[in-house]
Design a protein around this motif. Sequence first.
Motif, short mmCIF file in Angstrom:
data_model
loop_
_atom_site.label_atom_id
_atom_site.label_comp_id
_atom_site.label_asym_id
_atom_site.label_seq_id
_atom_site.Cartn_x
_atom_site.Cartn_y
_atom_site.Cartn_z
N VAL A 84 0.87 -1.17 0.00
CA VAL A 84 0.00 0.00 0.00
C VAL A 84 0.91 1.22 0.00
O VAL A 84 1.80 1.34 0.84
N CYS A 88 -2.67 6.65 -0.30
CA CYS A 88 -3.83 6.24 0.48
C CYS A 88 -4.44 7.43 1.23
O CYS A 88 -3.72 8.23 1.80
N ASP A 118 -11.58 0.77 2.88
CA ASP A 118 -12.22 -0.21 2.02
C ASP A 118 -11.41 -1.50 1.94
O ASP A 118 -11.99 -2.59 1.93
N CYS A 119 -10.11 -1.40 1.93
CA CYS A 119 -9.26 -2.60 1.86
C CYS A 119 -9.46 -3.49 3.08
O CYS A 119 -9.52 -4.72 2.96
N GLY A 163 -4.56 2.84 5.22
CA GLY A 163 -4.44 1.42 4.91
C GLY A 163 -3.00 0.95 4.93
O GLY A 163 -2.09 1.69 4.56
N CYS A 214 -9.99 -0.04 -4.49
CA CYS A 214 -9.36 1.03 -3.71
C CYS A 214 -9.63 2.38 -4.36
O CYS A 214 -9.20 2.63 -5.49
N ILE A 232 -3.14 0.47 -3.67
CA ILE A 232 -2.71 -0.92 -3.48
C ILE A 232 -2.07 -1.44 -4.75
O ILE A 232 -2.61 -1.31 -5.84
#
Length: 64
Positions: free
Chosen positions: A5, A10, A15-16, A31, A53, A58
């Motif tokens: 990540v 980020c 959400d991840c 994340g 993402c 990611i």
Amino acid sequence: MTISVDPEQCYGSGDCVHRAPSVFTLVGGFGAVIPGREHAVDAPRVREAAEGCPSAAITIRDEG
């Protein structure tokens, strides 16, 4: 596969973590890959997290 990540990209949607909680966590509101899970084998969920993402933070590198 190797998962990472980009902390610069980020923005902390989480959400991840929701999609693949066995691989991702939040650190300082952003994340991150859980230490030791960089080579996780939960491929479908990890790929889903990467594709979903919202900040495209990611990266998945397939090895071999």
